[in-house]
Design a protein around this motif. Structure first.
Motif, PDB file in Angstrom:
ATOM      1  N   PRO A   1       3.001   3.198   4.184  1.00  0.00           N
ATOM      2  CA  PRO A   1       2.455   1.844   4.334  1.00  0.00           C
ATOM      3  C   PRO A   1       3.546   0.863   4.739  1.00  0.00           C
ATOM      4  O   PRO A   1       4.622   0.853   4.154  1.00  0.00           O
ATOM      5  CB  PRO A   1       1.909   1.535   2.933  1.00  0.00           C
ATOM      6  N   ARG A   2       3.248   0.069   5.739  1.00  0.00           N
ATOM      7  CA  ARG A   2       4.235  -0.898   6.204  1.00  0.00           C
ATOM      8  C   ARG A   2       4.129  -2.181   5.410  1.00  0.00           C
ATOM      9  O   ARG A   2       3.129  -2.473   4.783  1.00  0.00           O
ATOM     10  CB  ARG A   2       4.022  -1.195   7.690  1.00  0.00           C
ATOM     11  N   GLY A   3       5.181  -2.974   5.481  1.00  0.00           N
ATOM     12  CA  GLY A   3       5.164  -4.257   4.826  1.00  0.00           C
ATOM     13  C   GLY A   3       5.279  -4.129   3.322  1.00  0.00           C
ATOM     14  O   GLY A   3       6.001  -3.297   2.804  1.00  0.00           O
ATOM     15  N   ILE A   4       4.529  -4.961   2.606  1.00  0.00           N
ATOM     16  CA  ILE A   4       4.630  -5.052   1.157  1.00  0.00           C
ATOM     17  C   ILE A   4       3.376  -4.472   0.520  1.00  0.00           C
ATOM     18  O   ILE A   4       2.258  -4.864   0.839  1.00  0.00           O
ATOM     19  CB  ILE A   4       4.827  -6.514   0.726  1.00  0.00           C
ATOM     20  N   ILE A   5       3.576  -3.542  -0.397  1.00  0.00           N
ATOM     21  CA  ILE A   5       2.467  -2.894  -1.085  1.00  0.00           C
ATOM     22  C   ILE A   5       2.131  -3.628  -2.373  1.00  0.00           C
ATOM     23  O   ILE A   5       0.964  -3.815  -2.721  1.00  0.00           O
ATOM     24  CB  ILE A   5       2.819  -1.425  -1.386  1.00  0.00           C
ATOM     25  N   ALA A   6       3.150  -4.037  -3.114  1.00  0.00           N
ATOM     26  CA  ALA A   6       2.948  -4.688  -4.409  1.00  0.00           C
ATOM     27  C   ALA A   6       4.146  -5.577  -4.715  1.00  0.00           C
ATOM     28  O   ALA A   6       5.228  -5.408  -4.146  1.00  0.00           O
ATOM     29  CB  ALA A   6       2.756  -3.650  -5.520  1.00  0.00           C
ATOM     30  N   ALA A   7       3.939  -6.551  -5.603  1.00  0.00           N
ATOM     31  CA  ALA A   7       4.994  -7.437  -6.126  1.00  0.00           C
ATOM     32  C   ALA A   7       5.734  -8.217  -5.045  1.00  0.00           C
ATOM     33  O   ALA A   7       6.970  -8.246  -5.026  1.00  0.00           O
ATOM     34  CB  ALA A   7       5.976  -6.625  -6.967  1.00  0.00           C
TER      35      ALA A   7
END
Length: 783
Positions: free
Chosen positions: A257-263
């Motif tokens: 997954p690209r970018g931000i997944i969590a937090a």
């Protein structure tokens, strides 16, 4: 240099001197363009940072400032298959020529003359690196600049250094740069683990990253891969059979997954904590392992959104939450807003780090300090009755609770558990604002950096501004019975070095464990569900099926609601409010932030209940009358157990008389019982000798209540400076403040009462935050 200076001195009186100086200056100015370029000169400082949770689950990637996803990797950490593939595809003779490959130049020139167009290029890897470092126009002069920089690179760097710089800058599609970033993005593996099929595909992309996009132009990429494999055969890296077999091998682009997944808020906050030098040195540590627990983080994020959705009708839009492990100080969950990516709703605001008024959440610390200094005792009776204090800018400060009720004599336990304002202010008056402020600094509230006079007695009610982070850290100290530890966000094998306790907060002692017993007593009070029943009821959301200590807070005008609490294992801090400062409607600490806190706490202890809090060491429990706080008598209707110091047991067994001092007179006068209400006419407000301020231009807005004690049903006449006021009100009326000296008289038949007060014109409005001043009354800071 000496020879040049000597020559200049010889010609200093001629026009040649000026010309020589100009030539020297020009040479000095051009010197950088002649100097060799070394590896340190082109080191990649602004890198994309990849984060994982405590168990290695990815949290996301933060791009560099120019939005490029770059991960630097040492040449020794790249699969030989990729090195062979990229050399074969881009510069097969790289290790055998200098900045230019003259054979390639001659070949390209002949082909161009024969075909009357450019058929093939002659750019070496060094020349390509030159273009990456300093893009120039594709013109003759641009080509000369490119060649010149290539020579400087060759003069200052060896072949391995040039190749390393090159493969870490390769354009690999979109905003992905470098073989390591490509391997992680497309295959979820490091560059060191690339096999021949994967390596040849990645080596095919840089020639034209858009044209050979693996997601959009797979067939084109496969054709380019075939070219790369054929070149590897020509360069004798592989055999033809291996090339054919590799060409047909199935490769799955298992894009992580690209970018931000969590937090997201946590990642950006963490990135800002990293010094630039540590970012530069992060070569073999491309993934930063944080303390976050991703499943817990995603649960908390979901709960924040659900709670905000349920409070939308109350004009509530924002929330934040923080979860910390009490044993290690590790941050397990960090949510700064309901949706970081919603800019329209100020989603990027970080509610964990934002400074807001903390309401009543600081009260436990002033009680702890007063107990520690012996200014109050566990069995002390405090007066929850009207009180007035002189403060700068308002002259009179009169704290009240949001219920506008006073309970009269209350025990310390009841005062703290029910978050009563007046007793808290009385305790702070005993402690001293300066002393309390020093303790708050020790606890890590570094943003409370104004003078004691700025905060005044309202400090215990939330007149300052703190962050959720600071509150959580202080409550972790409480949970650890006064032992402070640094809050940890990454593990030791990460490039970020977590500061020590003293380094993280310069004014903070790493141990303020002056009395374990007192911290145990404060925890015992905050976990006493029956003690807080007056304000919260017995079955509120603060009542959990396991031992938990908790405190709520609501700032003035309902702008912020807080709930901070802990078990023996975890501390959970929550904030609910509005980033834009709008007040919420019918929301307090127990209805705003507490439901979110409740959900998180229940989830944390879903599979295992926490251990019980230890009872206060060295104290004794004795039965008392809940109303008087003294030894039970036959007419006592409610008997409870209270903690005492052993030395107070003698007084407990002695005199059992309960006589209220004069400070209770006004409170007694307000009581509805006939035995407590005076039969005489008595002006309750204003008091004799009161002084009020009225602000210029607001004379019609500021009103003073004239009020009698009790509920008088008989007709009453109000006289002010000898003039009868035209009113039909009997027991109470409101009068617009006007500067002057005033004599107020109330008459009813033969009964009369008179007081005098003053009203002065104020020069400026007070700038103190945390109070809503109306006349002399300050009504703020709900539980």
């Amino acid at each position: 240099m000496k020879l040049i200076l000597r020559s200049l001195l010889q010609i200093k009186h001629s026009s040649k001197f000026i010309l020589a100086v100009l030539v020297i200056c020009l040479l000095i100015r051009l010197l950088p363009y002649f100097a060799p370029v070394r590896a340190a000169d082109i080191a990649q400082n602004q890198l994309a940072m990849q984060f994982s949770d405590r168990n290695g689950l990815p949290l996301g990637t933060l791009l560099t400032r120019d939005q490029e996803h770059t991960s630097v990797v040492a040449l020794s950490q790249v699969s030989p298959q990729f090195i062979h593939a990229i050399l074969a595809a881009e510069d097969g003779s790289f290790y055998h020529h200098g900045a230019l490959d003259m054979k390639a130049v001659i070949r390209a020139s002949k082909e161009a003359i024969h075909a009357k167009r450019i058929v093939s290029g002659a750019s070496t890897i060094t020349m390509q690196l030159s273009r990456m470092l300093d893009p120039v126009p594709r013109s003759f002069s641009g080509k000369l600049q490119e060649i010149w920089l290539s020579w400087r690179l060759t003069a200052g760097m060896n072949k391995d250094e040039i190749l390393s710089a090159y493969i870490n800058r390769l354009p690999m599609g979109g905003n992905i740069y470098g073989v390591e970033a490509a391997a992680q993005t497309y295959f979820s593996i490091p560059a060191s683990e690339l096999n021949l099929a994967q390596a040849s595909l990645l080596a095919a992309i840089p020639n034209n990253p858009t044209y050979f996009n693996p997601y959009e132009h797979w067939e084109r990429l496969k054709q380019r891969q075939k070219y790369v494999l054929n070149r590897m055969v020509e360069e004798k890296y592989i055999s033809g059979a291996i090339a054919d077999r590799t060409q047909t091998e199935k490769v799955v682009f298992q894009s992580r997954p690209r970018g931000i997944i969590a937090a997201p808020h946590f990642l950006f906050w963490l990135a800002n904590q990293m010094p630039a030098l540590e970012k530069q040195d992060r070569v073999d540590k491309s993934v930063i392992r944080t303390t976050i627990n991703r499943p817990l983080q995603q649960f908390v994020e979901a709960q924040v959104q659900q709670v905000i959705s349920s409070l939308a009708a109350n004009n509530v839009h924002d929330a934040a939450a923080l979860v910390i492990d009490n044993h290690t100080g590790e941050v397990l969950a960090y949510v700064g807003s309901p949706d970081y990516f919603n800019q329209a709703k100020l989603g990027r605001n970080d509610g964990v780090q934002a400074l807001r008024q903390p309401g009543s959440t600081l009260k436990p610390f002033v009680y702890e300090l007063a107990l520690e200094k012996g200014l109050i005792r566990p069995n002390t009776i405090l007066a929850d009755v009207p009180a007035r204090y002189a403060i700068p800018g308002a002259r009179l400060y009169s704290p009240t609770d949001y219920t506008e009720r006073f309970l009269g004599p209350v025990r310390v336990r009841i005062a703290l558990a029910n978050s009563l304002n007046v007793p808290a202010v009385r305790v702070l008056e005993k402690v001293g604002v300066e002393t309390f402020l020093e303790r708050l600094h020790q606890l890590g509230f570094e943003n409370l950096n104004q003078t004691p006079e700025h905060y005044g007695l309202g400090l215990t009610l939330g007149s300052g501004e703190v962050s959720l982070w600071e509150l959580a850290r202080a409550y972790v100290t409480m949970a650890r019975l006064g032992e402070s530890i640094p809050i940890v966000s990454t593990f030791s094998d990460s490039p970020i070095q977590n500061p020590s306790c003293a380094e993280s907060t310069p004014n903070m002692r790493c141990n303020i464990q002056n009395s374990t017993t007192i911290w145990q007593l404060i925890t015992n009070i905050l976990s006493d569900n029956h003690a807080r029943a007056t304000a919260f009821g017995v079955n509120s959301v603060l009542n959990l099926p396991f031992p938990v200590a908790v405190k709520t807070g609501t700032s003035s005008n309902f702008r912020d609601t807080w709930t901070v609490g802990f078990t023996t294992d975890y501390t959970v801090a929550t904030w609910v409010g509005n980033f834009n400062g709008e007040p919420m409607r019918q929301v307090s600490g127990v209805t705003g932030a507490a439901p979110l806190w409740n959900r998180i706490m229940l989830h944390l202890h879903e599979h295992q209940e926490p251990a019980a809090f230890p009872p206060p060491e060295g104290l004794v429990q004795l039965p008392i009358c809940a109303i008087s706080g003294l030894r039970p008598t036959p007419d006592c209707t409610s008997v409870v157990q209270e903690y005492f110091y052993p030395e107070d047991k003698i007084a407990y067994e002695g005199d059992n008389q309960f006589n209220l001092p004069p400070e209770y007179n006004e409170w007694l006068a307000k009581q509805q019982q006939s035995s407590l209400v005076s039969t005489n006419l008595r002006i309750l407000s204003p008091h004799h000798g009161d002084l009020f301020l009225v602000y210029p231009g607001e004379e019609t807005k500021q009103k003073l209540e004239f009020k009698l004690a009790g509920n008088k049903s008989v007709p009453v006449e109000w006289w002010l400076n000898g003039e009868k006021l035209d009113t039909n009100s009997a027991n109470s009326l409101f009068w617009n403040l006007r500067p002057g000296k005033w004599d107020l008289e109330a008459r009813s038949g033969e009964m009369t009462d008179k007081v005098s007060f003053k009203v002065e014109l104020a020069n400026i409005k007070p700038t103190r935050r945390g109070f809503s001043i109306s006349n002399y009354q300050v009504k703020e800071n709900r539980p």
